[in-house]
Design a protein around this motif. Structure first.
Motif, PDB file in Angstrom:
ATOM      1  N   UNK A 146       0.849  -1.181   0.000  1.00  0.00           N
ATOM      2  CA  UNK A 146       0.000   0.000   0.000  1.00  0.00           C
ATOM      3  C   UNK A 146       0.890   1.238   0.000  1.00  0.00           C
ATOM      4  N   UNK A 147       0.534   2.255  -0.795  1.00  0.00           N
ATOM      5  CA  UNK A 147       1.353   3.453  -0.919  1.00  0.00           C
ATOM      6  C   UNK A 147       1.433   4.212   0.407  1.00  0.00           C
ATOM      7  N   UNK A 186     -10.173   7.161  -6.674  1.00  0.00           N
ATOM      8  CA  UNK A 186      -9.993   6.183  -7.749  1.00  0.00           C
ATOM      9  C   UNK A 186      -9.896   4.752  -7.223  1.00  0.00           C
ATOM     10  N   UNK A 187      -9.036   4.532  -6.223  1.00  0.00           N
ATOM     11  CA  UNK A 187      -8.831   3.166  -5.737  1.00  0.00           C
ATOM     12  C   UNK A 187      -9.223   2.985  -4.274  1.00  0.00           C
ATOM     13  N   UNK A 188      -9.812   4.027  -3.655  1.00  0.00           N
ATOM     14  CA  UNK A 188     -10.324   3.953  -2.287  1.00  0.00           C
ATOM     15  C   UNK A 188      -9.227   3.694  -1.261  1.00  0.00           C
ATOM     16  N   UNK A 189      -7.955   3.970  -1.597  1.00  0.00           N
ATOM     17  CA  UNK A 189      -6.871   3.815  -0.642  1.00  0.00           C
ATOM     18  C   UNK A 189      -6.785   5.037   0.269  1.00  0.00           C
ATOM     19  N   UNK A 227     -14.738  -7.041  -1.947  1.00  0.00           N
ATOM     20  CA  UNK A 227     -14.612  -6.184  -3.136  1.00  0.00           C
ATOM     21  C   UNK A 227     -15.822  -6.300  -4.055  1.00  0.00           C
ATOM     22  N   UNK A 228     -16.997  -6.396  -3.487  1.00  0.00           N
ATOM     23  CA  UNK A 228     -18.240  -6.462  -4.248  1.00  0.00           C
ATOM     24  C   UNK A 228     -19.399  -6.337  -3.271  1.00  0.00           C
TER      25      UNK A 228
END
Length: 413
Positions: A1-2, A87-90, A213-214
């Motif tokens: 993770x960034x 964008x990626x929810x991070x 993830x759904x």
């Protein structure tokens, strides 16, 4: 993770924890969550660089999911505000909110659903109300059986087929064998209506959806509702249940249900209890593997044998290991079917402890000695009869006419 790029908060440059947090939040929270909050406060107040989810996990010897669960918990209680990438929810930023705000004090009169009180509160800046623009998971509950797919959509709940098997092979992480129990899970209309307005349930369901993830399908919503409302699973335990199963590559609703029901039978009430139970299983499998001198972890089918011996037949581990040793003495190699035969016979005779095994061995030895004594006595009796050789010839009656005829023949000579 960034790396988290932006962290901000009102706290000064010293590690400062409000008494309000200690009095109203810390005492009722999970200990690992408190640890995350305190350490995060220290990092932000000291201006630590390169702060990330992975670095927090490494520092506290936790998984990234553990850290995310703690952050989501404190955000839910309005002590943190998580800034996320659209964008990626991070998570890109974390803001620590002031727990001393008057509107933040939890409602002490609110009834506790579970044994561990969950604090609920709202602020004017960050209301803890459900997002009415999104569909409430509880409103999607239907009478469908677990595992039923949403009409018109592919059932992405997963299964125990090739995808799971390939993931296990790639990670080397095999799932424990669980006995699937098919019970009639029913959620009443009254429960559905009440859960649709339960913020704690809605928040837990949304976190689970982020894990898989759904969106959850109706069968999964029904299962989560049943575990939460009927069996009293806390949000922490529900989240750990899904995290645990997903880590094993198991997203099939039937597998998750089987694990949950097994935990309920074992009276597991917290993630810590579940971790201890999982650790016990691993040590049990390791002991059986060593008893058979396998030099490797047990395969899935071998775990199913072990699960039956320990969970269904309630054999002590020492008894199982004794049966393994007897198998090795006979064949000099592992033979799970032969071991199962030994344990099945003991189970039918209500032998479940080493003390029971010792008594059974004594009775068997006495019977064997009695049988051998009887054979020896029979053999001696047979030998005594054999010494009288005359008894071997057949005796018959001789008539007087035959005697007279024999005398005539003798006199004629």
């Amino acid at each position: 993770m960034d790396t988290i790029l932006r962290c901000s908060g009102y706290l000064p440059a010293t590690t400062y924890i409000h008494n309000t947090f200690i009095e109203n939040y810390m005492l009722t929270a999970n200990g690992s969550y408190v640890k995350v909050y305190i350490y995060l406060s220290k990092c932000i107040q000291t201006g630590e660089s390169n702060l990330s989810i992975s670095s927090l996990a490494d520092k506290m010897d936790n998984t990234e999911k553990d850290i995310l669960r703690a952050l989501n918990y404190w955000e839910k209680n309005n002590l943190l505000h998580l800034i996320k990438n659209e964008n990626n929810n991070e998570i890109t930023g974390i803001e620590i909110l002031n727990p001393d705000h008057m509107d933040n004090v939890p409602d002490a009169a609110a009834p506790a659903r579970h044994s561990k009180k969950t604090v609920k509160h709202e602020t004017a800046e960050n209301p803890a109300k459900p997002d009415t623009t999104k569909e409430n998971p509880a409103e999607k509950t239907s009478a469908a059986e677990p595992g039923t797919a949403v009409p018109g959509k592919k059932d992405t709940s997963g299964g125990t087929g090739s995808n799971d098997a390939s993931q296990e092979a790639a990670t080397g992480n095999t799932a424990p064998a669980v006995q699937e129990k098919h019970i009639d899970i029913k959620i009443t209309a009254a429960q559905t209506k009440r859960l649709a307005n339960d913020e704690e349930f809605i928040w837990t369901s949304r976190v689970i959806e982020s894990y898989v993830n759904r969106p959850l399908n109706p069968g999964e919503i029904q299962l989560v509702s049943y575990l939460y409302d009927n069996l009293g699973f806390s949000p922490d335990l529900l989240l750990y249940l899904y995290e645990y199963c997903i880590s094993l590559g198991k997203t099939n609703v039937n597998y998750i249900q089987a694990v949950a029901l097994s935990w309920d039978e074992q009276n597991i009430k917290s993630p810590e209890d579940a971790k201890n139970a999982s650790s016990n299983y691993k040590s049990t499998y390791t002991a059986i593997s060593k008893a058979f001198a396998l030099g490797r972890p047990l395969a899935i089918i071998e775990k199913q044998y072990a699960s039956r011996w320990l969970d269904e037949w309630h054999m002590d581990l020492a008894v199982v290991l004794d049966a393994c040793s007897r198998t090795m003495l006979k064949f000099q190699k592992a033979d799970f079917k032969y071991t199962e035969g030994i344990l099945d016979n003991w189970h039918k005779n209500n032998i479940h402890t080493l003390q029971d095994v010792g008594k059974a061995d004594e009775i068997y030895a006495q019977k064997k000695a009695g049988t051998q004594n009887k054979k020896q006595q029979d053999s001696k009796k047979s030998n005594r009869q054999d010494k009288n050789q005359f008894n071997k010839f057949q005796q018959r009656e001789t008539s007087q006419a035959e005697v007279d005829e024999l005398e005539k023949k003798l006199l004629a000579h």
